[in-house]
Structures are given as structure tokens and as C-alpha cells.
Write a protein that holds these residues in place. Structure first.
Motif, PDB file in Angstrom:
ATOM      1  N   PRO A   1      33.244  64.752  35.934  1.00 28.05           N
ATOM      2  CA  PRO A   1      34.122  65.780  35.346  1.00 28.05           C
ATOM      3  C   PRO A   1      33.540  66.279  34.022  1.00 28.05           C
ATOM      4  O   PRO A   1      32.862  65.521  33.323  1.00 28.05           O
ATOM      5  N   SER A   2      33.809  67.525  33.680  1.00 29.15           N
ATOM      6  CA  SER A   2      33.186  68.083  32.491  1.00 29.15           C
ATOM      7  C   SER A   2      33.944  67.741  31.211  1.00 29.15           C
ATOM      8  O   SER A   2      33.482  68.019  30.119  1.00 29.15           O
ATOM      9  N   SER A   3      35.136  67.155  31.345  1.00 25.37           N
ATOM     10  CA  SER A   3      35.800  66.692  30.118  1.00 25.37           C
ATOM     11  C   SER A   3      36.438  65.327  30.335  1.00 25.37           C
ATOM     12  O   SER A   3      36.614  64.892  31.479  1.00 25.37           O
ATOM     13  N   ALA A   4      36.789  64.683  29.221  1.00 25.56           N
ATOM     14  CA  ALA A   4      37.300  63.311  29.274  1.00 25.56           C
ATOM     15  C   ALA A   4      38.686  63.265  29.894  1.00 25.56           C
ATOM     16  O   ALA A   4      39.446  64.240  29.816  1.00 25.56           O
ATOM     17  N   PRO A   5      39.053  62.134  30.527  1.00 29.78           N
ATOM     18  CA  PRO A   5      40.399  62.019  31.115  1.00 29.78           C
ATOM     19  C   PRO A   5      41.468  62.035  30.025  1.00 29.78           C
ATOM     20  O   PRO A   5      41.262  61.489  28.939  1.00 29.78           O
ATOM     21  N   GLU A   6      42.564  62.639  30.322  1.00 27.96           N
ATOM     22  CA  GLU A   6      43.672  62.733  29.368  1.00 27.96           C
ATOM     23  C   GLU A   6      44.383  61.385  29.259  1.00 27.96           C
ATOM     24  O   GLU A   6      44.745  60.944  28.183  1.00 27.96           O
ATOM     25  N   THR A   7      44.540  60.714  30.393  1.00 27.30           N
ATOM     26  CA  THR A   7      45.198  59.408  30.380  1.00 27.30           C
ATOM     27  C   THR A   7      44.245  58.367  30.951  1.00 27.30           C
ATOM     28  O   THR A   7      43.312  58.712  31.679  1.00 27.30           O
ATOM     29  N   GLY A   8      44.510  57.122  30.593  1.00 24.10           N
ATOM     30  CA  GLY A   8      43.613  56.034  30.992  1.00 24.10           C
ATOM     31  C   GLY A   8      43.508  55.875  32.501  1.00 24.10           C
ATOM     32  O   GLY A   8      44.440  56.167  33.237  1.00 24.10           O
ATOM     33  N   GLU A   9      42.372  55.398  32.952  1.00 21.50           N
ATOM     34  CA  GLU A   9      42.149  55.203  34.382  1.00 21.50           C
ATOM     35  C   GLU A   9      42.107  53.717  34.715  1.00 21.50           C
ATOM     36  O   GLU A   9      41.880  52.880  33.856  1.00 21.50           O
ATOM     37  N   ASP A  10      42.273  53.435  35.984  1.00 25.71           N
ATOM     38  CA  ASP A  10      42.197  52.066  36.459  1.00 25.71           C
ATOM     39  C   ASP A  10      40.754  51.571  36.365  1.00 25.71           C
ATOM     40  O   ASP A  10      39.830  52.255  36.809  1.00 25.71           O
TER      41      ASP A  10
END
Ligand SMILES: *Cc1c(COP(=O)(O)O)cnc(C)c1O
Length: 481
Positions: A53-62
Motif C-alpha cells: 500500500p502507498s500509505s501507512a495503515p490507519e489502525t493497527g493490524e494483526d
């Protein structure tokens, strides 16, 4: 079980444990099954970028998902430096205990600037570097400091040499002054580019670097060095540093350190020895002959991350008088002032970095786990394998040796009868093998001749890996002639 962190804290320790065991399993498999991977990553340019993805995740991932992506996305784009058939550049590899050192260092996350902020790092560094000094049979007056890379070690050595020249550069710099002569640094034509970069970084400029001619074994000619220095002094220049290499990058040739030390002594010039690659072999008694005279150096760089099974990065600079570096770089801001400044060693005083990684730990693990004897045996075996490979080259009409083999680097080329353009042939053979993923070789040019380099240095390398490369080479050559 402590799962005490609230939702604003770190990963719960139960998960850390679970994933930690999983990662160790994965890495153990990786080390065991290394050979199933292509040595050079086979991905096209931007393959990984286009899959992220071209930007960071908004919320944490598993974290399970993240770990899954290491297999899916990262692994295909990894070039496996640890692979036993990685023979390009210099073959370097980590031992698994070295990885444990990195795990602890990351967990402690200490910044070794002051003794007080990092007694373990500061004191272990001193002890481990003194062990290594003894293993390499260097005199007691050498004191070491750990930097990230040889490039940075050498830059600091040149800075120390410049400091020693007493031109008040620390305070007044070099720009806008007409009382500073052109300073000169001397090395052979076959040195590593890090020396060029060092003089660029220090503002001396490439004009300050004078490359001395070599003999037909690619070794610096001390008489040419003395002539160059005389000529420069005559011209009003100031020689500040001579950098012989034991184990040059192109061919692993050995500059005659003892004779060069005579020249340095005569003119009072700083002697810095670059033995980033071959320095490890100083722990092997029968290799000490290549280091004759190195005890006369002002500074020496050796890279355990290159050929002592310690994960990148860990480079050691040994100095006859470490206080010169301190004079060049020590700068104690108010918030770093301590009452014990005069009595303790604060790592930040010896270079441009304030915080320093706890690198000594992984080298301590490696030296303790293998012991001096275990390390010596491994280096001996790599050198034996390189000589064995060289003997195959020598015995064949289709191949020829291009340089002596003092350590574990073989420089050779294909020379079958009836081929006009040997440079093109050798380039094609090498590229074909590299593209196959079966092995990785690199090249150099010696007297305009395209030369294939085969370096033996992986902790996982065995004789069968060299047989494999030899078969690949011979299959490639028969394709083409
Ligand atoms: C590898 C090498 C270097 C550079 O090492 P880094 O640690 O990557 O900066 C410098 N000099 C020699 C002789 C080398 O073999």
C-alpha cells in the motif's frame, strides 16, 4: 502470564511469546533450508513497491497477517547473503548465535553514549575488542572502538590523521583559510571506494587522494610511495595519511605493510591499515605473515561483520592512541556532562555519533560460542576451499588464474582457444550464472581484462558448493564455444 498492558501499551507478552517462538522456528528453517532459495532475488524492479500500500495503515493490524507478508512479500525480494553459493563481492554471513545478539540488543535498545547510560555496552566493547586484539596478536597498546562499517571507521581514522597534523581544523575548519596547504592521503590503485568517500566527507576532496602504482601482483610499490611523498613535499603539500590494504577489494592483494611503515616513520605520517576483509585471518597463525609490520600502525580497521560470522553491522577501529579521536570529536553538551567524565570512557567522545548500538554483544556471543579455535578452523577451511577451486582452474585449459590467492578469493577467467573477445565471453558466463539464481559471482577488471571473482566465506559453505559452481561454469563455457 503478564497481560497487564492496557490498550495503549505494547503487544501483550503472551502474543510476543507466541510470535517469538514462531519467528525462531521460521529462522531455524531458513538457516536449514537456505539452499532452496535462489541466491540473487529474482524479482523485477519495483515488484515489492507495487505490492505494498502507498500509505501507512490507519489502525493497527494483526501481527499474524504482518508475519505472513514476510513470507509472501519480503522473502521473494531477499538476496540471500548467507547462501553458501553467494560468492560475489565478499561472501559474508551471520552465524545463528549472532542473531541472538541482535535480539537482545534490540530489546535493551540502549544508546551507548555515556558509560552511565550503557555500562554493559561500554565495558563489554572494551573487553571483547581486547579479546579480539589478543586473538589477532596485536600489541597491547591498541585500543578499539566499534563503528557500523569500515567506511565510517576509515573516515574517523583519516579525521584523526588530520587532527594530528595540528592545523586547528576542529575549530577553524578548512574553508576560507589560506594558511592550510593541500593535504595528501596515499593508497594504492586497488583500494576500496570507502577511502575516496572518506576524503570527500572530510572536505579534503578527491584532489587530496593520491593513488600509488602497484606491481604485477597488485601490491603497492613502497618506492613509488616514497617518491610521491617527496614530490608532494617539494610542491608544498602536506602528507597526512598512508592507507595500505591487507586484502584489497579487487583481488585481495596485500600491500607490503612493513616497508610502507618505514616510509611513514621516516616522514612522520599517520599509518592506517584497511584490512576490513582479510583482518579476520590474523587470528590464524599461518596467515600472520601477511600482516607483518601492522603493529607499527596508528590505526587499523577490521570488520567482524565481513568474515567473522557476526551479523552486519560491526566494524572495529583499533588505534595506537585513541585519545587523538577524542581530541578530534569530543564535544560535551551541558545535558551530557557527568561527574565521572575524567575516569570513564564515553563512546560518544570517539566519533560523530552520539548514541551507539550495543554491537559488542553479538561479537561476544560469536567468540564465546565458537572459541578462537572454532573460528580459526572455519577460516582455514574457507581458504582451503578457495585454493582447491584455484587448483581446478589451474589444471584446466579453458580457464586461467588472474591473481594470487592469499586468502579465500579466487580471480580467474575463461580463456578457451579460438575466442577473440574474452571480456564479452566472461561477462556473459557470469551474468548467465547469476541470473539462474544457482550461485552469485562478481567481477573486476585487471589490466583491462574482465575477471570473475569467487569469494568463499559463508559459514554454511562446503566443498560441494564449489563443485557446483565449477560445473555451472564449465557448462556455460561449453554452451558458448
Ligand atoms: C568491505 C570493505 C570495505 C567497506 O566495508 P563497509 O563495512 O561495508 O564499509 C572497506 N575496505 C575493504 C578492504 C573492504 O574489503
Amino acid at each position: 502470564m503478564s497481560e497487564k498492558l492496557g490498550k495503549f501499551g505494547d503487544m501483550p507478552s503472551g502474543d510476543f511469546r507466541k510470535f517469538g517462538y514462531q519467528i525462531i522456528d521460521q529462522l531455524a528453517d531458513y538457516f536449514d533450508e537456505m539452499e532452496k532459495y535462489p541466491v540473487l532475488s529474482q524479482v523485477e524492479l519495483d515488484w515489492l513497491k507495487s505490492n505494498l500500500p502507498s500509505s501507512a495503515p490507519e489502525t493497527g493490524e494483526d501481527f499474524g497477517d504482518i508475519l505472513g507478508d514476510v513470507d509472501k512479500l519480503i522473502m521473494p525480494a531477499v538476496t540471500h547473503w548467507n547462501h553458501p553459493n553467494f560468492h560475489g563481492l565478499f561472501s559474508t554471513s551471520t552465524s545463528s548465535v549472532g542473531v541472538f545478539g541482535e535480539m537482545f540488543a534490540a530489546a535493551f535498545d540502549m544508546k551507548a553514549m555515556l558509560w552511565r547510560t550503557s555500562p554493559a555496552s561500554t565495558e563489554l566493547e572494551d573487553v571483547v575488542l581486547d579479546w579480539l586484539r589478543q586473538m589477532m596478536d596485536l600489541p597491547e597498546h591498541f585500543e578499539g572502538i566499534i563503528y557500523d562499517t569500515a567506511s565510517v571507521s576509515t573516515m574517523h581514522a583519516i579525521a584523526a590523521a588530520r587532527e594530528k597534523a595540528n592545523l586547528r581544523i576542529r575549530d577553524e575548519g578548512m574553508s576560507g583559510r589560506d594558511d592550510v596547504p593541500l593535504m595528501r592521503v596515499y593508497c594504492s590503485e586497488h583500494v576500496h571506494s570507502s577511502i575516496d568517500k572518506g576524503v570527500i566527507t572530510l572536505g579534503l576532496g578527491l584532489r587530496s587522494l593520491r593513488k600509488i602504482e602497484c606491481n604485477n601482483r597488485f601490491e603497492m610499490i613502497p618506492e613509488k610511495l616514497a617518491e610521491a611523498i617527496d614530490e608532494d613535499i617539494e610542491a608544498g603539500y602536506l602528507p597526512i595519511c598512508v592507507i595500505p590494504t591487507v586484502g584489497t577489494t579487487s583481488t585481495s592483494s596485500v600491500d607490503p605493510v612493513d616497508a610502507i611503515a618505514d616510509v611513514c616513520e621516516k616522514y612522520g605520517i599517520w599509518l592506517h591499515i584497511d584490512t576490513a576483509y582479510a583482518g579476520s585471518t590474523a587470528i590464524v597463525p599461518e596467515f600472520r605473515k601477511y600482516f607483518k609490520g601492522w603493529e607499527r600502525a596508528d590505526s587499523i580497521v577490521v570488520n567482524p561483520h565481513k568474515w567473522l560470522f557476526t551479523p552486519f553491522d560491526l566494524s572495529v577501529l583499533y588505534c595506537k592512541d585513541l585519545s587523538v579521536l577524542k581530541e578530534a570529536f569530543s564535544l560535551v553538551a551541558e545535558y551530557l556532562k557527568t561527574t565521572d567524565e575524567q575516569t570513564v570512557k564515553n563512546g560518544m567522545d570517539y566519533g560523530i555519533q552520539l548514541g551507539r548500538r550495543f554491537r559488542a554483544l553479538k561479537l561476544w556471543f560469536v567468540i564465546r560460542y565458537f572459541g578462537r579455535e572454532g573460528l580459526v578452523e572455519r577460516l582455514r577451511e574457507h581458504c582451503r576451499l578457495a585454493r582447491l577451486f584455484a587448483s581446478w582452474v589451474e589444471a584446466s585449459d579453458n580457464w586461467e588464474m588472474m591473481a594470487p590467492v592469499p586468502f579465500a578469493l579466487v580471480c580467474f577467467r575463461a580463456c578457451p582457444a579460438g575466442v577473440d573477445d574474452l571480456n564479452a565471453l566472461n561477462e556473459k558466463i557470469m551474468n548467465e550464472i547469476n541470473a539462474s539464481g544457482e550461485a552469485y559471482l562478481s567481477h573486476t577488471k585487471l589490466n583491462e581484462k574482465y575477471t570473475i571473482r569467487l569469494s568463499v566465506g559463508s559459514i554454511r559453505v562446503e566443498e560441494r558448493h564449489l563443485t557446483k559452481v565449477w560445473n555451472l561454469l564449465n557448462a556455460a563455457i561449453s554452451d558458448k564455444s
